[in-house]
Design a protein around this motif. Structure first.
Motif: not given
Ligand SMILES: [Fe+2]
Length: 298
Positions: A127, A129, A140, A227
């Motif tokens: 996915h 984010d 992140n 990721h």
């Molecule tokens: Fe994630």
């Protein structure tokens, strides 16, 4: 996306520019990142008592294990010390505390041998984010709590940095998700029925990149990276910390990674706290990112 920079000396602005181009940054542990890991370890040790946390899964039923995590994870997330340590990490990494906002840190677990992969220990399918209503400028930060190896890490799928993926993010609205699903995580022990954005096409997960940083080392990446959680068969549970940051200048300038395939609505913008004093983003700025909820009149 073609470069992993290790202990780079770039300033924060140049680093953000490269992160929005898909590059990855890894840093050695700092006093505050090690402090954050120590805090996590203390809480984990209290939660599992005499059991070794990395192998506790072999000595408990999955329901009992999920119950331990359901108590442990919020304790870490809302611990006042965890916010202070993130402020320290940002300072040590050269971020402006007046312009950088972060959200509370999460503790993640990836159990081995498919013991618990749903709900409170969700094994993330591939996915971005940004499919989950994160802004394109979100970064992140990810840190291992105990030593990891390739088989219990996370993976990036670099081919999809520039290649769109057909996905179901158009059906995801962050506010809706908060209302209906998020607080039920611990109930999803055997099966996870929460609707999450997913790829709607067969993905080629190889080639992939897994970054093995030392305990307390931090990996920084764009929220637009595709990721996933590596399916763990190592016999030990992986414990990690992650949190997200945004920079107000980029928020205001609508700067960030390119959006190539995300169609979700709503925004996580109200979650971030200013590093200097924990203030929220101004409401009028949040409103610029808050696309209407599904079904709302346009
Ligand atoms: Fe994630």
């Amino acid at each position: 996306m073609d470069t992993l920079l290790f202990d780079a000396t770039l300033d924060d602005e140049a680093r953000r520019t490269q992160l929005y181009d898909g590059q990855l940054f890894v840093y050695s542990p700092t006093p505050s990142s090690l402090g954050l890991v120590d805090l996590a370890r203390q809480l984990i040790a209290e939660a599992f008592g005499s059991l070794d946390p990395e192998t506790a899964q072999y000595h408990m039923p999955a329901e009992g294990y999920a119950a331990v995590l359901a108590e442990l994870k919020p304790k870490f997330i809302h611990h006042p010390e965890s916010k202070r340590l993130i402020q320290g990490m940002l300072r040590e990494r050269g971020c402006s505390l007046e312009k950088t906002y972060f959200d509370v840190p999460r503790m993640r677990t990836a159990t081995s041998d498919d013991y618990l992969t749903t709900g409170i220990a969700y094994a993330f399918h591939p996915h971005r984010d940004t499919w989950y209503s994160a802004p394109q400028c979100q970064l992140n930060w990810w840190l291992p709590i105990y030593a990891i190896e390739s088989g219990r890490s996370m993976a990036f799928h670099p081919k999809y940095w520039s290649q769109p993926v057909r996905n179901s993010s158009r059906g995801y609205n962050y506010h809706e998700w908060n209302r209906s699903s998020r607080f039920n995580a611990a109930q999803h022990v055997k099966q996870d029925t929460r609707v999450q954005p997913r790829a709607e096409e067969q993905l080629e997960l190889d080639p992939q990149i897994r970054v093995i940083a030392p305990v307390g080392g931090s990996l920084i990446f764009s929220a637009a990276q595709l990721h996933s959680t590596v399916p763990n068969q190592t016999g030990r549970t992986r414990f990690s910390i992650d949190f997200r940051t945004i920079h107000l200048d980029d928020v205001e300038a609508q700067r960030g990674a390119p959006n190539i395939d995300s169609a979700c609505t709503g925004t996580t913008m109200a979650d971030y706290l200013r590093a200097s004093d924990l203030a929220h983003i101004p409401a009028e700025v949040i409103a610029q990112y808050d696309t209407p909820p599904i079904g709302a009149a346009s």
